[in-house]
Design a protein around this motif. Structure first.
Motif, PDB file in Angstrom:
ATOM      1  N   ILE A   1      -9.042   6.063  10.869  1.00 66.69           N
ATOM      2  CA  ILE A   1      -8.152   5.018  10.341  1.00 66.69           C
ATOM      3  C   ILE A   1      -8.655   3.644  10.750  1.00 66.69           C
ATOM      4  O   ILE A   1      -8.684   2.705   9.938  1.00 66.69           O
ATOM      5  N   ALA A   2      -9.084   3.517  12.010  1.00 69.24           N
ATOM      6  CA  ALA A   2      -9.597   2.229  12.501  1.00 69.24           C
ATOM      7  C   ALA A   2     -10.820   1.786  11.700  1.00 69.24           C
ATOM      8  O   ALA A   2     -10.970   0.600  11.374  1.00 69.24           O
ATOM      9  N   GLN A   3     -11.692   2.733  11.352  1.00 70.26           N
ATOM     10  CA  GLN A   3     -12.874   2.392  10.553  1.00 70.26           C
ATOM     11  C   GLN A   3     -12.476   1.932   9.157  1.00 70.26           C
ATOM     12  O   GLN A   3     -13.016   0.950   8.631  1.00 70.26           O
ATOM     13  N   TYR A   4     -11.537   2.635   8.539  1.00 72.76           N
ATOM     14  CA  TYR A   4     -11.086   2.246   7.205  1.00 72.76           C
ATOM     15  C   TYR A   4     -10.417   0.877   7.211  1.00 72.76           C
ATOM     16  O   TYR A   4     -10.606   0.068   6.300  1.00 72.76           O
ATOM     17  N   LEU A   5      -9.610   0.615   8.243  1.00 72.58           N
ATOM     18  CA  LEU A   5      -8.874  -0.647   8.303  1.00 72.58           C
ATOM     19  C   LEU A   5      -9.792  -1.854   8.417  1.00 72.58           C
ATOM     20  O   LEU A   5      -9.422  -2.964   8.017  1.00 72.58           O
ATOM     21  N   GLU A   6     -10.983  -1.663   8.967  1.00 71.60           N
ATOM     22  CA  GLU A   6     -11.928  -2.774   9.102  1.00 71.60           C
ATOM     23  C   GLU A   6     -12.312  -3.353   7.749  1.00 71.60           C
ATOM     24  O   GLU A   6     -12.505  -4.562   7.604  1.00 71.60           O
ATOM     25  N   VAL A   7     -12.450  -2.490   6.755  1.00 67.40           N
ATOM     26  CA  VAL A   7     -12.895  -2.936   5.432  1.00 67.40           C
ATOM     27  C   VAL A   7     -11.835  -2.730   4.355  1.00 67.40           C
ATOM     28  O   VAL A   7     -11.994  -3.178   3.227  1.00 67.40           O
ATOM     29  N   MET A   8     -10.741  -2.028   4.706  1.00 71.40           N
ATOM     30  CA  MET A   8      -9.699  -1.735   3.734  1.00 71.40           C
ATOM     31  C   MET A   8      -8.343  -1.826   4.434  1.00 71.40           C
ATOM     32  O   MET A   8      -7.719  -0.821   4.760  1.00 71.40           O
ATOM     33  N   PRO A   9      -7.858  -3.049   4.720  1.00 69.91           N
ATOM     34  CA  PRO A   9      -6.603  -3.221   5.470  1.00 69.91           C
ATOM     35  C   PRO A   9      -5.411  -2.532   4.814  1.00 69.91           C
ATOM     36  O   PRO A   9      -4.465  -2.148   5.499  1.00 69.91           O
ATOM     37  N   GLU A  10      -5.458  -2.374   3.489  1.00 69.15           N
ATOM     38  CA  GLU A  10      -4.342  -1.743   2.779  1.00 69.15           C
ATOM     39  C   GLU A  10      -4.176  -0.260   3.144  1.00 69.15           C
ATOM     40  O   GLU A  10      -3.168   0.352   2.803  1.00 69.15           O
ATOM     41  N   PHE A  11      -5.157   0.308   3.847  1.00 65.70           N
ATOM     42  CA  PHE A  11      -5.069   1.717   4.233  1.00 65.70           C
ATOM     43  C   PHE A  11      -3.844   1.980   5.096  1.00 65.70           C
ATOM     44  O   PHE A  11      -3.337   3.104   5.145  1.00 65.70           O
ATOM     45  N   ALA A  12      -3.344   0.933   5.764  1.00 66.83           N
ATOM     46  CA  ALA A  12      -2.154   1.080   6.611  1.00 66.83           C
ATOM     47  C   ALA A  12      -0.901   1.352   5.780  1.00 66.83           C
ATOM     48  O   ALA A  12       0.078   1.907   6.299  1.00 66.83           O
ATOM     49  N   TYR A  13      -0.912   1.010   4.482  1.00 71.63           N
ATOM     50  CA  TYR A  13       0.270   1.188   3.645  1.00 71.63           C
ATOM     51  C   TYR A  13       0.672   2.658   3.537  1.00 71.63           C
ATOM     52  O   TYR A  13       1.852   2.974   3.368  1.00 71.63           O
ATOM     53  N   ARG A  14      -0.305   3.564   3.589  1.00 70.28           N
ATOM     54  CA  ARG A  14      -0.005   4.982   3.420  1.00 70.28           C
ATOM     55  C   ARG A  14       0.782   5.547   4.604  1.00 70.28           C
ATOM     56  O   ARG A  14       1.279   6.672   4.526  1.00 70.28           O
TER      57      ARG A  14
END
Length: 485
Positions: free
Chosen positions: A387-400
């Protein structure tokens, strides 16, 4: 005048296409219902107790109608009626699965009417006959449909990102879509609009695909296509997915959309939790023999632990220990690096391959559902480091993580294991923003189908470019470009 003429022709063609689709589907359902009607009149009705067998003519019609309604609803839900939309093998699988579920339900109903379990031999024979009809008929009907309606020719309008991923998606459905022309949005709106009219006029294209272009660029193109009756396929952005679930308000004299700050209401959460508890308990009881056999097989294979526990994140990022039957070697991640399973992953044991194919490895998560860490339906929980890796380039990943993690979800039903994270995010947001109890029930029933569909358990390809890597490559390229300026 030409626009009106073309619009009229297009409307007539689409109406004709829909009628052909409905007609071919109705014939398939009619043949299957006819098989049931035959077995009902010849076999089933005589197994019903005397008091219930006095149906006469109207009673026979009622029972056949009940079966027809069940088959129609299940065929609609599982995609068996999507002639011309699904691949041939998917369409056959969907309709056979829908027929199987319909037969199971009608078997239960007739057993209740007979006050005892029916002898299944005639039902098995009926299922075989219907399966043969579905395979033969759908192959013939699909060929007929494709002959009348060849693939739609598309003009792709794209931005700066590489278009290989988009082309690959459409290439996988050459039976339905064919991208014959591409144009970069940098060519300008006026030139692209002229190209659309010219391509549609000559027959080179008859629809437009809007790829990864900005809202500012796509808005005039959408308006132009709408005004000229040109079909548009849009690859949505995150904001589009959020707006699809918005509530319509009519407070003023102009329409207004409302996106709420929370995902599920209190009543929805209570009902959802009640269903989770009840279903988890029932499934644990029903699946306990399979779980015991699986546990014994894993232990006997390499003497290692039966369960695999791992930290995952659920609602609001809260961490919990997810439980699964171990399907990999005990030293699968001895280097400490978190990685997704790849296709033909050598770390998976022979026992693991079997239980992963059948989704048996997920059964211990029923205990996670009872504990309240997970729900039956929701976004699949990810590991904190991923999740931390995704959030670096895709902050919207937290929405899920606005809802509780799930055993199965929208992304699992409509995507694959190797679907890119960005696409999975959009699928999960579609579920979150359109949540309803009926949607949960529908996804539960659809999950039964994907358990038996092999594509849903594939690992990622070794050369696949995930959304994470793609975004990082793009950022690196932009950084190099700024350095050169």
């Amino acid at each position: 005048m030409n626009i009106c003429i073309n619009e009229g022709k297009q409307r007539q063609r689409e109406s004709f296409k829909r009628l052909i689709n409905l007609g071919l589907t109705a014939v398939c359902l009619g043949l299957e219902i006819g098989v049931f009607a035959y077995h009902w009149l010849v076999h089933f009705q005589f197994s019903i107790v005397e008091e219930l067998r006095n149906f006469w003519f109207k009673g026979h019609l009622l029972e056949i109608a009940i079966y027809a309604v069940i088959l129609f609803l299940l065929s609609s839900m599982y995609g068996g009626m999507r002639l011309g939309y699904l691949k041939n093998v998917e369409l056959i699988f969907s309709q056979v699965f829908a027929t199987l579920m319909a037969n199971v339900l009608i078997y239960a109903e007739l057993s209740v009417m007979a006050y005892q379990l029916f002898v299944p031999d005639v039902f098995i024979l009926m299922m075989v006959e219907q399966t043969v009809i579905v395979i033969v008929y759908i192959n013939a009907a699909n060929r007929l449909y494709r002959a009348f309606f060849p693939p739609r020719k598309l003009l792709l309008v794209h931005g700066d990102r590489p278009i290989e991923r988009i082309l690959d998606k459409f290439e996988s459905r050459r039976d339905k879509y064919l991208i014959t022309k591409t144009v970069h949005v940098g060519e300008g709106v006026e030139r692209i609009c002229a190209m659309i009219l010219d391509s549609c006029g000559t027959g080179e294209c008859n629809a437009v695909v809007l790829g990864d272009i900005s809202v500012e660029d796509r808005t005039p193109l959408i308006k132009f296509c709408y005004g000229n009756s040109v079909r548009v396929y849009l690859l949505p952005k995150i904001t589009d997915v959020i707006l699809m679930g918005a509530e319509e308000l009519h407070v003023f004299d102009s329409p207004m959309l409302l996106t709420r700050e929370y995902s599920l209401s209190v009543e929805q959460r209570i009902v959802k939790r009640t269903i989770d508890m009840a279903c988890a308990m029932c499934l644990l009881i029903a699946a306990s023999p399979f779980m015991l056999i699986t546990a014994a097989a894993i232990k006997l294979y390499d003497k290692g632990p039966v369960l695999y526990k791992q930290v995952r994140c659920t609602q609001d990022g809260r961490e919990f220990l997810i439980m699964k039957f171990r399907s990999m070697r005990t030293d699968a991640e001895k280097d400490g690096v978190a990685r997704l399973a790849s296709k033909n992953d050598s770390r998976i044991t022979p026992i693991g391959r079997v239980i992963r194919k059948c989704r048996i490895d997920e059964l211990p998560q029923l205990f996670n559902i009872l504990k309240g860490d997970m729900s039956f339906i929701g976004p699949r929980p990810e590991r904190p480091e991923i999740i931390a890796q995704y959030l670096e380039v895709m902050p919207e990943f937290a929405y899920r993580m606005k809802v509780k993690a799930g055993l199965a979800g929208f992304a699992q039903v409509y995507g694959k294991y190797n679907t890119s994270p960005y696409d999975k995010l959009k699928l999960d947001l579609t579920y979150i923003e359109n949540y309803s109890l009926l949607l949960d029930i529908k996804l539960m029933l659809l999950t039964l189908k994907i358990i038996f569909w092999p594509d849903s358990t594939e690992g990622i390809e070794g050369e696949q470019i995930t959304a994470l890597r793609e975004e990082r490559q793009k950022q690196a390229g932009q950084a190099r470009g700024r350095d050169e300026e």
